[in-house]
Write a protein that holds these residues in place. Structure first.
Motif, short mmCIF file in Angstrom:
data_model
loop_
_atom_site.label_atom_id
_atom_site.label_comp_id
_atom_site.label_asym_id
_atom_site.label_seq_id
_atom_site.Cartn_x
_atom_site.Cartn_y
_atom_site.Cartn_z
N ALA A 178 0.82 -1.19 0.00
CA ALA A 178 0.00 0.00 0.00
C ALA A 178 0.86 1.25 0.00
O ALA A 178 1.88 1.33 0.69
CB ALA A 178 -0.90 0.00 1.23
N LEU A 180 0.28 4.26 1.16
CA LEU A 180 0.30 5.05 2.39
C LEU A 180 1.22 4.45 3.45
O LEU A 180 2.03 5.15 4.06
CB LEU A 180 -1.12 5.20 2.94
N SER A 181 1.15 3.14 3.62
CA SER A 181 1.96 2.54 4.67
C SER A 181 3.44 2.66 4.32
O SER A 181 4.29 2.84 5.19
CB SER A 181 1.56 1.08 4.89
N HIS A 182 3.75 2.58 3.02
CA HIS A 182 5.14 2.75 2.61
C HIS A 182 5.59 4.18 2.83
O HIS A 182 6.71 4.43 3.27
CB HIS A 182 5.33 2.36 1.14
N LEU A 184 4.59 6.18 4.96
CA LEU A 184 4.83 6.45 6.38
C LEU A 184 6.07 5.73 6.90
O LEU A 184 6.91 6.32 7.56
CB LEU A 184 3.59 6.06 7.20
N GLN A 185 6.16 4.43 6.53
CA GLN A 185 7.24 3.66 7.10
C GLN A 185 8.59 4.04 6.51
O GLN A 185 9.51 4.46 7.21
CB GLN A 185 6.97 2.17 6.88
#
Ligand code: SF4
Ligand code: SF4
Lengths: 308, 109
Positions: A178, A180-182, A184-185
């Protein structure tokens, strides 16, 4: 909060016509410093110059703490009618702006340069207005250096804010999952990488300044940069639990962190008390192109590492 | 701790010993201990320590000292290269942070 003192003549204790006259800037801390240093029951006159609320050293460099203002202020304060003697004690750090001879010619007052630090004034006075050799030298101890660190960090972080959106946006494209999760992370990891560079250049370099190899500040900043880059990569790969950085990304960080650290260290020249403009220009001639090249190459590698 | 010294052989400081009258004013105003009296003349004892503040040149009664005055600050050099006006930058000694931001001089340090 008001950091200015009104220019003019002030009485310290119970001065009379024979009391010494001290010259100060209308920066409140310069003024207070002088007052507290003489707070051992001495009396005297303090003549405050209008330096726009800037301390003696900076104002002398600009010329606001200078011959002109001093001669005028002696005149307008009526100092000649207040004291019988014809001597004023000017802080030594005001000397870049003051020509002792000009002041004497214009006002009739002889300029005696006091010590660099107001705290040495009592000893200076007790020695008959003679400065011991150490009183003439401006130092730059660890405490003085570290007191400048917070402002430097704020400056650096302000600049970092400009790159943040790009870093986080691009981070979203890393990996297959995804967006978004990338974002953020991977994005937060990358931001931490940049913060590491700021720590290296703005905190560690000033702290270790005298002991870092090299004379140019940029060079001094490279060493903490390298150590911090290694540390960051170790934390990123081993402790963070992300899939380890590839060769491209690793190389990118090894370029970017020391380069940013070198740049920030270079900007610390202005806070230090031992650099000359000629020296800074000479350093910048090779350091700035090298820093730009390293950051540019690092950025390209980093972006490439995301898309391959 | 020993005196911190910046780059070698770069400063613009010049002393003409021929016109020096030996008043020792330069040794009194220099914050870096650059000058020394040797006999009745001043001597540059530690040129690399000079920070080009100009105190010596302004206070030498004989005009025996010359130096190109400037502030050794990379941010100021960058700012003026970028055409920003706030080219102010100074080494702030004991007065520290609050003074700088309060002084109303924008980009100062
Ligand atoms: S101030 Fe000038 S004249 Fe006096 S000692 Fe120094 S160089 Fe010589
Ligand atoms: S310019 Fe300043 S630092 Fe250099 S010799 Fe003169 S007084 Fe000393």
């Amino acid at each position: 909060m008001n950091y200015k003192v009104d220019p003019g003549l002030y009485a310290l204790g119970h001065p009379d016509a024979d009391s010494p006259v001290f010259i100060s800037a209308n920066f409140k801390m310069s003024f207070d410093h002088l007052r507290t240093s003489l707070n051992d029951g001495r009396s005297g006159w303090i003549l405050v110059l209008d330096t726009d609320g800037i301390n003696v050293w900076c104002a002398a460099g600009k010329g606001t703490f200078g011959t002109e203002e001093l001669a005028k202020r002696i005149e307008s304060s009526g100092l000649a009618g207040v004291v019988k003697h014809r001597t004023v004690i000017v802080p030594q750090l005001g000397a870049p702006g003051v020509s002792a001879r000009e002041v004497q010619k214009r006002s009739g007052f002889k300029v005696v340069y006091g010590p660099v630090r107001a705290a040495d004034l009592p000893d200076f006075l007790d020695a008959g207005m003679k400065a011991a050799p150490g009183m003439r030298i401006k130092t730059f101890e660890t405490g003085e250096r570290m007191s400048l660190v917070p402002v430097e960090i704020v400056h650096a972080v302000k600049n970092l804010v400009w790159v943040l959106p790009f870093v986080i946006l691009l981070s979203g494209f890393s990996g297959r999952g995804a967006f978004l999760s990338h974002a953020l992370q991977f994005g937060s990891v990358s931001v931490i990488g940049l913060l590491t560079a700021i720590a290296a250049g703005c905190v560690i370099t000033p702290m270790l300044l005298p002991w870092l190899p090299g004379r140019a500040f940029s060079l001094k900043g490279v060493w903490p940069g390298i150590v911090c880059a290694a540390l960051f990569l170790f934390v990123r790969d081993v402790l963070w639990g992300l899939h380890p950085a590839g060769a491209l990304e690793t190389f990118a960080w090894v370029l970017v962190i020391p380069a940013v650290s070198a740049y920030l260290a270079m900007n610390f020249t202005g806070c230090s008390t031992f650099t000359s403009l000629s020296g800074v220009k000479k350093e910048m001639k090779w350091a700035v192109p090298a820093q730009i090249a390293a950051v540019a190459l690092g950025a390209v590698l980093w972006v490439t590492s995301i898309f391959v | 701790m020993g005196k911190l010294v910046y780059l070698r052989n770069v400063v613009t400081l010049q002393l003409d010993q021929g016109t020096c009258c030996g008043c020792a004013m330069c040794t009194a105003v220099c914050p870096r201990g650059v000058f020394e009296m040797s006999g009745k003349r001043a001597r540059i004892a530690d040129r690399d320590s000079c920070i080009e503040c100009g105190a010596c040149a302004r206070n030498c009664p004989e005009g025996a000292v010359s130096v190109q005055v400037g502030v050794g600050c990379a941010s100021a050099v960058i700012n003026s290269a970028l055409g920003r006006t706030s080219a102010c930058c100074c080494s702030v000694d004991q007065y520290q942070t609050s003074g700088k931001s309060s002084a109303g001089n924008g980009g100062c340090c």
